[in-house]
Design a protein around this motif. Structure first.
Motif, PDB file in Angstrom:
ATOM      1  N   THR A 183      41.094  38.915  -8.194  1.00 43.45           N
ATOM      2  CA  THR A 183      40.431  37.724  -8.734  1.00 43.45           C
ATOM      3  C   THR A 183      41.032  37.450 -10.106  1.00 43.45           C
ATOM      4  O   THR A 183      41.339  38.379 -10.855  1.00 43.45           O
ATOM      5  N   THR A 190      41.434  36.702 -13.997  1.00 41.50           N
ATOM      6  CA  THR A 190      40.650  36.977 -15.200  1.00 41.50           C
ATOM      7  C   THR A 190      40.432  35.677 -15.963  1.00 41.50           C
ATOM      8  O   THR A 190      40.854  34.598 -15.522  1.00 41.50           O
ATOM      9  N   GLU A 191      39.818  35.777 -17.143  1.00 37.11           N
ATOM     10  CA  GLU A 191      39.500  34.576 -17.925  1.00 37.11           C
ATOM     11  C   GLU A 191      40.750  33.814 -18.354  1.00 37.11           C
ATOM     12  O   GLU A 191      40.758  32.586 -18.352  1.00 37.11           O
ATOM     13  N   ASN A 192      41.806  34.535 -18.753  1.00 34.71           N
ATOM     14  CA  ASN A 192      43.000  33.843 -19.234  1.00 34.71           C
ATOM     15  C   ASN A 192      43.984  33.503 -18.116  1.00 34.71           C
ATOM     16  O   ASN A 192      44.926  32.762 -18.330  1.00 34.71           O
ATOM     17  N   GLN A 193      43.782  34.038 -16.911  1.00 36.74           N
ATOM     18  CA  GLN A 193      44.660  33.712 -15.796  1.00 36.74           C
ATOM     19  C   GLN A 193      44.175  32.446 -15.103  1.00 36.74           C
ATOM     20  O   GLN A 193      43.003  32.083 -15.196  1.00 36.74           O
ATOM     21  N   ASP A 217      49.810  34.446 -15.467  1.00 41.63           N
ATOM     22  CA  ASP A 217      49.416  34.832 -16.820  1.00 41.63           C
ATOM     23  C   ASP A 217      50.097  33.868 -17.783  1.00 41.63           C
ATOM     24  O   ASP A 217      51.301  33.632 -17.676  1.00 41.63           O
TER      25      ASP A 217
END
Length: 180
Positions: A20, A22-25, A72
């Motif tokens: 899943t 992440t916040e910055n991806q 990213d």
């Protein structure tokens, strides 16, 4: 670690792991390859930018136009703004949709693709029904065969009379050549 072992582990990771973002991806869709392991991607907000493929995926995992990836961000990049972290396949996409992590911008696109595919299937079925009603045999119909445009087109006849006449003409030509 040998190259083959590395490839095996990378492929296993991509196919079996469910990741899943992440916040910055973010999840993006690949819209084209720009060469040199760079790909053009579009986000769910219709932002277009370049993403790079890390060395672990190069020559191991292939991506094409229309594939989805998790990236990213790269802060210092001017043209290349992200690096591919994970490649998403159908199973991964379904998992993310069940988790309600799939971007809405891509959900609308998927539903439009599904409706257009359904319409295409319906028209194909209608055409097949029309062909059956006309009484044409599907065995004789060669319209769905692949045509190689790099080759000259030859017309072949199936009549036996023409074949025997051609053989007689060739035989006469050979006799005249042998005499001279």
């Amino acid at each position: 670690m040998s190259q083959a072992t590395k490839r095996k582990h990378v492929v296993k990771e991509v196919l079996e792991d469910y990741v899943t973002p992440t916040e910055n991806q973010q999840i993006v869709k690949i819209i084209g390859s720009r060469g040199n392991n760079l790909h053009e991607a579009v986000s769910a907000q219709n932002d277009t930018f370049l993403v790079s493929m890390p060395t672990k995926f190069r020559k191991n995992i292939w991506i094409k136009r229309g594939d989805y990836v998790i990236v990213d961000p790269i802060e210092e990049g001017e043209k290349v703004k992200a690096e591919i972290n994970f490649i998403l396949y159908k199973d991964h996409i379904q998992f993310l949709q069940k988790q309600q992590l799939w971007p809405e911008g891509f959900s609308e696109e998927k539903s439009q693709d599904l409706t257009s595919k359904k319409q295409e299937k319906e028209t194909k079925l209608e055409e097949e029904d029309e062909m059956k009603e006309e009484g044409s045999d599907s065995e004789d119909d060669e319209s769905d065969l692949f045509v190689n445009t790099n080759r000259c087109n030859f017309q072949y006849s199936e009549s036996e009379e023409e074949d025997s006449e051609e053989e007689e003409e060739e035989g006469e030509e050979q006799r005249t050549e042998n005499r001279s």
